[in-house]
Design a protein around this motif. Sequence first.
Motif, PDB file in Angstrom:
ATOM      1  N   TRP A  19      35.943  14.804   5.118  1.00 55.20           N
ATOM      2  CA  TRP A  19      35.553  16.212   5.151  1.00 55.20           C
ATOM      3  C   TRP A  19      36.743  17.159   5.049  1.00 55.20           C
ATOM      4  O   TRP A  19      36.570  18.366   4.969  1.00 55.20           O
ATOM      5  CB  TRP A  19      34.725  16.493   6.391  1.00 55.20           C
ATOM      6  CG  TRP A  19      33.315  15.996   6.242  1.00 55.20           C
ATOM      7  CD1 TRP A  19      32.831  15.119   5.310  1.00 55.20           C
ATOM      8  CD2 TRP A  19      32.204  16.352   7.038  1.00 55.20           C
ATOM      9  NE1 TRP A  19      31.500  14.907   5.485  1.00 55.20           N
ATOM     10  CE2 TRP A  19      31.082  15.657   6.554  1.00 55.20           C
ATOM     11  CE3 TRP A  19      32.037  17.179   8.131  1.00 55.20           C
ATOM     12  CZ2 TRP A  19      29.827  15.766   7.103  1.00 55.20           C
ATOM     13  CZ3 TRP A  19      30.787  17.291   8.684  1.00 55.20           C
ATOM     14  CH2 TRP A  19      29.688  16.595   8.176  1.00 55.20           C
ATOM     15  N   ASN A  38      34.393  18.828   0.355  1.00 61.24           N
ATOM     16  CA  ASN A  38      33.599  18.595   1.567  1.00 61.24           C
ATOM     17  C   ASN A  38      33.894  19.572   2.693  1.00 61.24           C
ATOM     18  O   ASN A  38      33.286  19.482   3.762  1.00 61.24           O
ATOM     19  CB  ASN A  38      33.830  17.171   2.078  1.00 61.24           C
ATOM     20  CG  ASN A  38      33.311  16.126   1.139  1.00 61.24           C
ATOM     21  OD1 ASN A  38      32.281  16.306   0.505  1.00 61.24           O
ATOM     22  ND2 ASN A  38      34.033  15.029   1.014  1.00 61.24           N
ATOM     23  N   GLU A  46      33.116  22.607   3.304  1.00 63.86           N
ATOM     24  CA  GLU A  46      31.988  23.397   3.814  1.00 63.86           C
ATOM     25  C   GLU A  46      31.211  22.619   4.873  1.00 63.86           C
ATOM     26  O   GLU A  46      30.703  23.202   5.835  1.00 63.86           O
ATOM     27  CB  GLU A  46      31.067  23.831   2.681  1.00 63.86           C
ATOM     28  CG  GLU A  46      31.650  24.947   1.843  1.00 63.86           C
ATOM     29  CD  GLU A  46      30.670  25.453   0.802  1.00 63.86           C
ATOM     30  OE1 GLU A  46      29.447  25.441   1.057  1.00 63.86           O
ATOM     31  OE2 GLU A  46      31.135  25.872  -0.271  1.00 63.86           O
ATOM     32  N   LYS A  47      31.115  21.304   4.709  1.00 63.91           N
ATOM     33  CA  LYS A  47      30.426  20.474   5.701  1.00 63.91           C
ATOM     34  C   LYS A  47      31.195  20.485   7.018  1.00 63.91           C
ATOM     35  O   LYS A  47      30.599  20.532   8.097  1.00 63.91           O
ATOM     36  CB  LYS A  47      30.278  19.041   5.194  1.00 63.91           C
ATOM     37  CG  LYS A  47      29.361  18.914   3.990  1.00 63.91           C
ATOM     38  CD  LYS A  47      29.338  17.478   3.512  1.00 63.91           C
ATOM     39  CE  LYS A  47      28.530  17.309   2.257  1.00 63.91           C
ATOM     40  NZ  LYS A  47      28.515  15.892   1.804  1.00 63.91           N
ATOM     41  N   ILE A  60      33.128  22.874   8.123  1.00 70.16           N
ATOM     42  CA  ILE A  60      32.933  24.206   8.713  1.00 70.16           C
ATOM     43  C   ILE A  60      31.560  24.279   9.369  1.00 70.16           C
ATOM     44  O   ILE A  60      31.423  24.812  10.477  1.00 70.16           O
ATOM     45  CB  ILE A  60      33.116  25.298   7.638  1.00 70.16           C
ATOM     46  CG1 ILE A  60      34.584  25.348   7.199  1.00 70.16           C
ATOM     47  CG2 ILE A  60      32.640  26.653   8.146  1.00 70.16           C
ATOM     48  CD1 ILE A  60      34.830  26.147   5.930  1.00 70.16           C
ATOM     49  N   GLU A  61      30.542  23.722   8.723  1.00 65.95           N
ATOM     50  CA  GLU A  61      29.196  23.715   9.293  1.00 65.95           C
ATOM     51  C   GLU A  61      29.160  22.907  10.595  1.00 65.95           C
ATOM     52  O   GLU A  61      28.545  23.325  11.574  1.00 65.95           O
ATOM     53  CB  GLU A  61      28.188  23.136   8.303  1.00 65.95           C
ATOM     54  CG  GLU A  61      26.778  23.089   8.862  1.00 65.95           C
ATOM     55  CD  GLU A  61      25.777  22.428   7.944  1.00 65.95           C
ATOM     56  OE1 GLU A  61      24.726  22.007   8.455  1.00 65.95           O
ATOM     57  OE2 GLU A  61      26.028  22.314   6.733  1.00 65.95           O
ATOM     58  N   LEU A  62      29.811  21.744  10.625  1.00 68.19           N
ATOM     59  CA  LEU A  62      29.840  20.930  11.841  1.00 68.19           C
ATOM     60  C   LEU A  62      30.518  21.685  12.971  1.00 68.19           C
ATOM     61  O   LEU A  62      30.009  21.712  14.098  1.00 68.19           O
ATOM     62  CB  LEU A  62      30.551  19.599  11.597  1.00 68.19           C
ATOM     63  CG  LEU A  62      30.747  18.732  12.848  1.00 68.19           C
ATOM     64  CD1 LEU A  62      29.402  18.350  13.472  1.00 68.19           C
ATOM     65  CD2 LEU A  62      31.563  17.493  12.512  1.00 68.19           C
ATOM     66  N   GLU A  63      31.642  22.304  12.696  1.00 70.45           N
ATOM     67  CA  GLU A  63      32.347  23.054  13.742  1.00 70.45           C
ATOM     68  C   GLU A  63      31.456  24.164  14.284  1.00 70.45           C
ATOM     69  O   GLU A  63      31.384  24.387  15.497  1.00 70.45           O
ATOM     70  CB  GLU A  63      33.663  23.616  13.184  1.00 70.45           C
ATOM     71  CG  GLU A  63      34.608  24.119  14.252  1.00 70.45           C
ATOM     72  CD  GLU A  63      34.294  25.526  14.722  1.00 70.45           C
ATOM     73  OE1 GLU A  63      34.558  25.810  15.901  1.00 70.45           O
ATOM     74  OE2 GLU A  63      33.788  26.333  13.929  1.00 70.45           O
ATOM     75  N   SER A  64      30.724  24.842  13.429  1.00 69.21           N
ATOM     76  CA  SER A  64      29.810  25.898  13.859  1.00 69.21           C
ATOM     77  C   SER A  64      28.666  25.318  14.694  1.00 69.21           C
ATOM     78  O   SER A  64      28.292  25.880  15.734  1.00 69.21           O
ATOM     79  CB  SER A  64      29.248  26.633  12.639  1.00 69.21           C
ATOM     80  OG  SER A  64      28.297  27.589  13.037  1.00 69.21           O
ATOM     81  N   ARG A  65      28.111  24.200  14.265  1.00 66.92           N
ATOM     82  CA  ARG A  65      27.041  23.543  15.034  1.00 66.92           C
ATOM     83  C   ARG A  65      27.522  23.176  16.427  1.00 66.92           C
ATOM     84  O   ARG A  65      26.816  23.372  17.414  1.00 66.92           O
ATOM     85  CB  ARG A  65      26.590  22.260  14.348  1.00 66.92           C
ATOM     86  CG  ARG A  65      25.636  22.439  13.237  1.00 66.92           C
ATOM     87  CD  ARG A  65      25.137  21.069  12.830  1.00 66.92           C
ATOM     88  NE  ARG A  65      24.456  21.145  11.562  1.00 66.92           N
ATOM     89  CZ  ARG A  65      23.768  20.149  11.055  1.00 66.92           C
ATOM     90  NH1 ARG A  65      23.688  18.996  11.693  1.00 66.92           N
ATOM     91  NH2 ARG A  65      23.163  20.279   9.904  1.00 66.92           N
ATOM     92  N   THR A 103      21.441  26.450  20.217  1.00 68.28           N
ATOM     93  CA  THR A 103      20.511  26.069  19.150  1.00 68.28           C
ATOM     94  C   THR A 103      19.816  24.735  19.366  1.00 68.28           C
ATOM     95  O   THR A 103      18.692  24.547  18.927  1.00 68.28           O
ATOM     96  CB  THR A 103      21.238  26.021  17.788  1.00 68.28           C
ATOM     97  OG1 THR A 103      22.308  25.079  17.869  1.00 68.28           O
ATOM     98  CG2 THR A 103      21.778  27.384  17.406  1.00 68.28           C
TER      99      THR A 103
END
Length: 98
Positions: free
Chosen positions: A15, A20, A22-23, A25-30, A37
């Motif tokens: 990643w 990769n 963006e994935k 960044i998405e995981l860190e945000s999750r 959430t």
Amino acid sequence: MQFIVRLTHSPDNCWARDENQEKAIELESRLRNADETMGVTVHSAVVAPNEHTFYLVLEAESFEGVLGLLGPPVLEDHDADIVPVMSIGAAMNTIGIE
């Protein structure tokens, strides 16, 4: 319940690669928003970059909450070990050692 999660990926599927990121960044945000959430508390989230491995210490009411947090694309791109754990003291109490 507490869980130890180990996520591994191949160097080709890393990643950190441009395609990769963006994935990642998405995981860190999750992970940052997991409690709000998904109802999952992230106690620790670390990475061993040279080994292409993430380690997470999570707390959730259910295994389903953990799976929701790790849903696509995380579990699509990683091999995962998700292990429910308890404190040593709690384990000793369950077998009658005080």
